[in-house]
Design a protein around this motif. Structure first.
Motif, PDB file in Angstrom:
ATOM      1  N   ILE A  10       0.860  -1.192   0.000  1.00 49.97           N
ATOM      2  CA  ILE A  10       0.000   0.000   0.000  1.00 49.97           C
ATOM      3  C   ILE A  10       0.892   1.236   0.000  1.00 49.97           C
ATOM      4  N   GLY A  13       5.061   5.697  -2.758  1.00 48.17           N
ATOM      5  CA  GLY A  13       6.155   6.638  -2.543  1.00 48.17           C
ATOM      6  C   GLY A  13       7.467   5.896  -2.792  1.00 48.17           C
ATOM      7  N   VAL A  15       9.417   4.547  -0.755  1.00 47.07           N
ATOM      8  CA  VAL A  15       9.583   3.347   0.068  1.00 47.07           C
ATOM      9  C   VAL A  15       8.757   2.177  -0.486  1.00 47.07           C
ATOM     10  N   GLY A  16       7.475   2.440  -0.824  1.00 47.91           N
ATOM     11  CA  GLY A  16       6.635   1.371  -1.383  1.00 47.91           C
ATOM     12  C   GLY A  16       7.232   0.812  -2.665  1.00 47.91           C
ATOM     13  N   ARG A  36      -3.042   5.428  -4.023  1.00 50.93           N
ATOM     14  CA  ARG A  36      -4.221   6.280  -3.900  1.00 50.93           C
ATOM     15  C   ARG A  36      -4.325   7.297  -5.037  1.00 50.93           C
ATOM     16  N   ASP A  37      -3.186   7.883  -5.391  1.00 49.96           N
ATOM     17  CA  ASP A  37      -3.183   8.980  -6.359  1.00 49.96           C
ATOM     18  C   ASP A  37      -2.218   8.575  -7.490  1.00 49.96           C
ATOM     19  N   THR A  40       4.594   8.873  -6.086  1.00 44.42           N
ATOM     20  CA  THR A  40       5.296  10.012  -5.435  1.00 44.42           C
ATOM     21  C   THR A  40       4.366  11.036  -4.779  1.00 44.42           C
ATOM     22  N   GLY A  49      15.803  15.638  -1.790  1.00 45.70           N
ATOM     23  CA  GLY A  49      16.560  14.628  -2.550  1.00 45.70           C
ATOM     24  C   GLY A  49      17.978  14.370  -2.074  1.00 45.70           C
ATOM     25  N   ARG A 173      -7.460   3.587  -4.079  1.00 42.61           N
ATOM     26  CA  ARG A 173      -7.236   3.781  -2.638  1.00 42.61           C
ATOM     27  C   ARG A 173      -7.708   2.574  -1.834  1.00 42.61           C
ATOM     28  N   LEU A 205       2.630   9.368   4.574  1.00 40.72           N
ATOM     29  CA  LEU A 205       1.847  10.358   5.317  1.00 40.72           C
ATOM     30  C   LEU A 205       0.546   9.768   5.883  1.00 40.72           C
ATOM     31  N   TRP A 206       0.118   8.627   5.332  1.00 41.14           N
ATOM     32  CA  TRP A 206      -1.125   7.979   5.799  1.00 41.14           C
ATOM     33  C   TRP A 206      -0.842   6.649   6.492  1.00 41.14           C
ATOM     34  N   GLY A 324       6.698  21.227   3.119  1.00 39.84           N
ATOM     35  CA  GLY A 324       5.968  19.978   2.907  1.00 39.84           C
ATOM     36  C   GLY A 324       6.045  19.095   4.134  1.00 39.84           C
ATOM     37  N   PRO A 325       5.077  18.185   4.289  1.00 45.07           N
ATOM     38  CA  PRO A 325       5.112  17.291   5.453  1.00 45.07           C
ATOM     39  C   PRO A 325       5.812  15.978   5.160  1.00 45.07           C
ATOM     40  N   VAL A 351       9.621   6.504   7.481  1.00 47.10           N
ATOM     41  CA  VAL A 351      10.968   6.660   6.893  1.00 47.10           C
ATOM     42  C   VAL A 351      11.197   8.145   6.631  1.00 47.10           C
ATOM     43  N   ALA A 353      14.092   9.601   5.923  1.00 40.95           N
ATOM     44  CA  ALA A 353      15.142   9.884   4.945  1.00 40.95           C
ATOM     45  C   ALA A 353      15.039   8.851   3.830  1.00 40.95           C
TER      46      ALA A 353
END
Ligand SMILES: Cc1cc2nc3c(=O)[nH]c(=O)nc-3n(C[C@H](O)[C@H](O)[C@H](O)COP(=O)(O)OP(=O)(O)OC[C@H]3O[C@@H](n4cnc5c(N)ncnc54)[C@H](O)[C@@H]3O)c2cc1C
Length: 808
Positions: A10, A13, A15-16, A36-37, A40, A49, A173, A205-206, A324-325, A351, A353
């Motif tokens: 899921i 980004g 990491v996924g 979901r979207d 990235t 980066g 999603r 973030l989720w 940004g968060p 994560v 970093a």
């Protein structure tokens, strides 16, 4: 879209996508990623980066090294550029302490095979001329550092995963996760359902919200983070022209600024003190590829200092401000691995970093899923390292503390104050009144040392011996020469009951099971024969055992126990937590104190070394173990929490005649050094075999089959590669802290795991690992804060080598 898959990842980004790629690389092809979207669209797209290898934990540093080396491979496989700029990174020290920290980081890098170099300021200027050397003390170069294009890199992972057989569904999603009885998952999405054996939470973030879908609250919180992009900086352009390369990265600890070249200008980010959590309760699902409102006032103190440290910056125009968060955990390291109690639910989140750690996280998780073992020591990132005490509001306090200390020096004797005290025993106030200086042990307040009357009960943080030195010494001497008492409520305690308990324990532990009323020490191994635990086990009755272990590893161990429970049942495991709290009395007079409190026969004949018995002490029913980690005559006494105060009062009253003294964890750790006793997490970790760790006498290859037996038998035959050794060090005013390199004839051959000052012997000591062939040698040196110190192996404990004191 597929309706079944072996794994659903899921989150798309960085990491996924790394997890997905590594799963295909490990041989699992039936794997899908649901985003979901678009890829990235969480925190990944607006990252600065940057990447670097430096990390406080050497094992995480190794995984960072792996991540950075991986980018070339990804580009080759995918044909997608990662936009790599390998410019190297400078760390600038503004104080002597920071320079000492860099010297230690540099020393550690030697045994990790990372390329660092200590530089004079004038040499550092040759790599980046922008800083004002009057503001600094010295520098370190990490040659592997650089920066990349976050989007390109994520797509390089994704393309490589697709080439390996994975599928990716964007605009989809996950709304619900439903567990089937067999442990598999129905993944409910807005585009249809997928039945999967495993689910991986790479929700970024989720991640918290994805965790809630399976009923857990992960200790993860997003923070706002700002960086600026400047207009062209003439000094940068001039440097590029003259040297034909970019200026190197910089981390300036004092101004809490990181900085790198971006085209002809600079990117500059801050870890400001006035930091802000983002969406502390719930991340909205509709949050898209959005940025947050910048708030330059919050980072003004950093910029002000930055302009002083980097004069060219003060003249540069600001082109863009990004706010940004991205997510953090209470200690800043990721949450990776299987979640205890939720079968086939895995985490790779928190994560902070992603471009330094994403590759290593993907590698470790994929190996864990495919081989049931991460293949590395990932303890520092293991999702199990936080207990239930890490609540949402606790996480909020700790994450803010961690964020604001990102570029601060962490001292070895520094206890971070946020969200404390979280858990306390009934003795907390009593011990504070006795001068206790408390430390945090898995969320529990635990006495470290005691300040005598008139001395401020506070640590002076330092890399050198500090203000506690004389007081810890006094605690050790008075305990070794008389009797001392310490609180040990923080130990992990488990109860195993049922008809299958003994067979189960014998299957997971390496030592022979104890007889009723007796105890054993036993390591626990994984199938590869590596150490994953070290326990004291007592047999209280036929189907009843108590076991003690390391506090930090309670969830880690519970996860292992539960995974290996017999299908036919017959074993009940209970984590005792604070339902069982303890006090330990140690020293030659400890028997007199115990005898004064009970009518049981606790003479040496009546209650032998490694005996275990329930008895009344000071009118309280307690479990008594004749053992102490100090290696002296001593006892551990365990009672229910409502009786702890009564027990303590009894001990103090009976102890008065013998001059009883309080001692803390630091004295206990000092005493164990002179007995060559190892500790879990330092000497005993899943990168060492049982024989390598010199635990062979607790591994009984002749008993029934147990996990890791075959590998242990092989290791016994070959001797393994490494050997744990204890050493006496000719130290100055600083002892080893752990992670220093061990040198032999001009070469780094090993590393220190822990050490300190052995107060009773009046010697500085270290434990560590060296190649087994060198054990007979004696020409070792340990690098302590940049200075080489002679070290010699001690082949048997210097205190009570035959163990007569603890046995008599
Ligand atoms: C301003 C800024 C600067 C940064 N600079 C750096 C830097 O220089 N170097 C560095 O290494 N890191 C940097 N970072 C941090 C870096 O961005 C993160 O470490 C990284 O992006 C984390 O990646 P992730 O895959 O874990 O999470 P995310 O990027 O948040 O990805 C999670 C994904 O999961 C998806 N998702 C969540 N829930 C669901 C669901 N239910 N169904 C389907 N999809 C779902 C989301 O849409 C999202 O795409 C920076 C971050 C910020 C904000």
């Amino acid at each position: 879209m597929k309706t079944t898959a072996r794994v659903v990842v899921i989150g798309g980004g960085v990491v996924g996508c790394s997890v997905l790629y590594h799963l295909t690389k490990a041989g699992w092809k039936d794997v899908v990623l649901v985003e979901r979207d678009i890829l990235t669209s969480g925190s990944t797209w607006h990252a600065a980066g940057g990447f670097h290898t430096l990390n406080g934990d050497p094992n995480v540093a190794k995984l960072q090294g792996y991540t950075i080396a991986l980018y070339d491979e990804l580009e080759k496989i995918s044909g997608q550029s990662c936009g790599l700029h390998r410019s190297g990174g400078l760390f600038l020290a503004d104080t002597k302490e920071r320079m000492e920290w860099l010297k230690m980081a540099h020393a550690r890098a030697r045994y990790l095979n990372l390329e660092t170099e200590l530089l004079s300021l004038s040499d550092a200027k040759k790599l980046n001329p922008l800083f004002d050397e009057k503001q600094f003390y010295g520098a370190m170069l990490d040659a592997a550092d650089g920066n990349l294009d976050p989007e390109g890199t994520t797509h390089a992972y994704a393309k490589s995963a697709r080439i390996g057989g994975a599928e990716i569904y964007q605009g989809t999603r996950v709304q619900e996760l439903n567990h089937r009885a067999d442990g598999s998952w129905d993944v409910i999405t807005d585009k249809g359902n997928i039945h999967a054996e495993h689910v991986v939470n790479c929700g970024g973030l989720w991640a918290r919200e994805v965790g809630r879908m399976v009923g857990i609250e992960l200790p993860v919180l997003a923070m706002e983070h700002m960086y600026l992009v400047t207009d062209e900086v003439p000094e940068v352009v001039a440097y590029n022209k003259e040297h034909g390369k970019e200026v190197s990265h910089i981390i300036d600890f004092k101004s809490e600024i990181y900085m790198r070249q971006e085209r002809t200008g600079l990117v500059l980010g801050t870890y400001e003190q006035d930091c802000r959590p983002w969406q502390p309760k719930q991340t909205p699902w509709e949050f898209g590829r959005e940025l947050l409102q910048p708030d330059l006032d919050r980072i003004a103190p950093n910029l002000e200092l930055g302009y002083k440290h980097f004069p060219a910056l003060a003249k540069a125009g600001i082109k863009r401000v990004i706010n940004g968060p991205f997510t953090f955990t209470p200690d800043g390291n990721p949450l990776v691995g299987p979640v205890q109690g939720v079968k086939n639910f895995w985490c790779a989140c928190g994560v902070m970093a992603g471009f330094s750690q994403g590759g290593g996280v993907g590698l470790a998780l994929s190996q864990w899923m495919v081989n049931n073992d991460p293949g590395f020591d990932v303890w520092a990132m293991d999702v199990s390292r936080f207990g239930e005490w890490a609540t949402r509001s606790y996480t909020n306090e700790k994450v803010r503390e961690n964020y604001s200390k990102r570029f601060s020096i962490r001292f070895p004797n520094e206890e971070l104050p946020a969200a404390r005290p979280q858990q306390t025993t009934a003795l907390y106030d009593v011990l504070i009144a006795q001068g206790a200086v408390m430390g945090d042990s898995w969320g529990m307040e635990t006495p470290l040392w005691y300040a005598p009357k008139g001395v401020e009960p506070k640590d002076v943080v330092s890399f050198h011996r500090s203000n506690d030195f004389a007081h810890v010494k006094a605690e050790v001497l008075r305990t070794r020469n008389g009797v001392g008492v310490t609180e040990i409520a923080n130990f992990a305690k488990y109860k195993f009951s049922g008809v299958g308990a003994e067979a189960f324990l014998s299957h997971i532990l390496t030592n022979k099971m104890p007889k009723t009323g007796r105890m054993i020490l036993s390591p626990m191994l994984n199938p590869a024969g590596k150490l994953i635990g070290d326990f004291t086990l007592a047999k209280a009755a036929d189907d009843l055992f108590y076991m003690w272990g390391s506090s930090q590893a309670q969830k880690y161990h519970m996860r292992w126990f539960e995974q290996h429970l017999p299908a036919e049942g017959g074993v009940v495991i209970e984590r005792m937590d604070m339902n069982l709290v303890g006090l330990s009395i140690a020293g030659p007079k400890s028997r007199d104190v115990l005898q004064a409190l009970t009518d049981e026969d606790v003479s040496n004949a009546g209650f032998k070394f490694m005996d275990h018995r329930r008895m009344d002490i000071a009118n309280v029913s307690g479990l008594v173990n004749r053992v102490t980690y100090s290696g002296d005559l001593g006892y551990e006494i365990w009672v229910r929490p409502e009786y702890q105060r009564k027990l303590y009062d009894g001990i103090m009253k009976a102890g008065q005649a013998h001059g009883i003294v309080h001692f803390g964890m630091r004295a206990l750790l000092s005493m164990r050094l002179e007995k060559n006793f190892p500790t879990w997490y330092r000497e005993l970790r899943p990168i060492y075999g049982g024989f390598e760790a010199d635990m062979g006498r607790f591994i009984d290859l002749t008993k029934n089959d147990f996990i890791g037996r075959e590998a242990a038998a092989e290791e016994k035959k070959t001797g393994g590669k490494l050997r744990r050794v204890s050493m006496v060090v000719e130290a100055g005013d600083a002892d080893v802290l752990g992670d220093e390199p061990i040198w032999h004839k001009g070469k780094v051959v090993g590393w220190v795991t822990s050490g300190g000052f052995a107060h009773y012997l009046n010697k500085s000591m270290a434990q560590g690992y060296i190649p087994k062939e060198l054990v007979g040698d004696d020409e070792f040196e340990i690098e302590i804060i940049g200075e080489m110190r002679k070290a010699s192996i001690v082949h048997e404990p210097l205190f009570d080598p035959k163990g007569e004191k603890m046995r008599s």
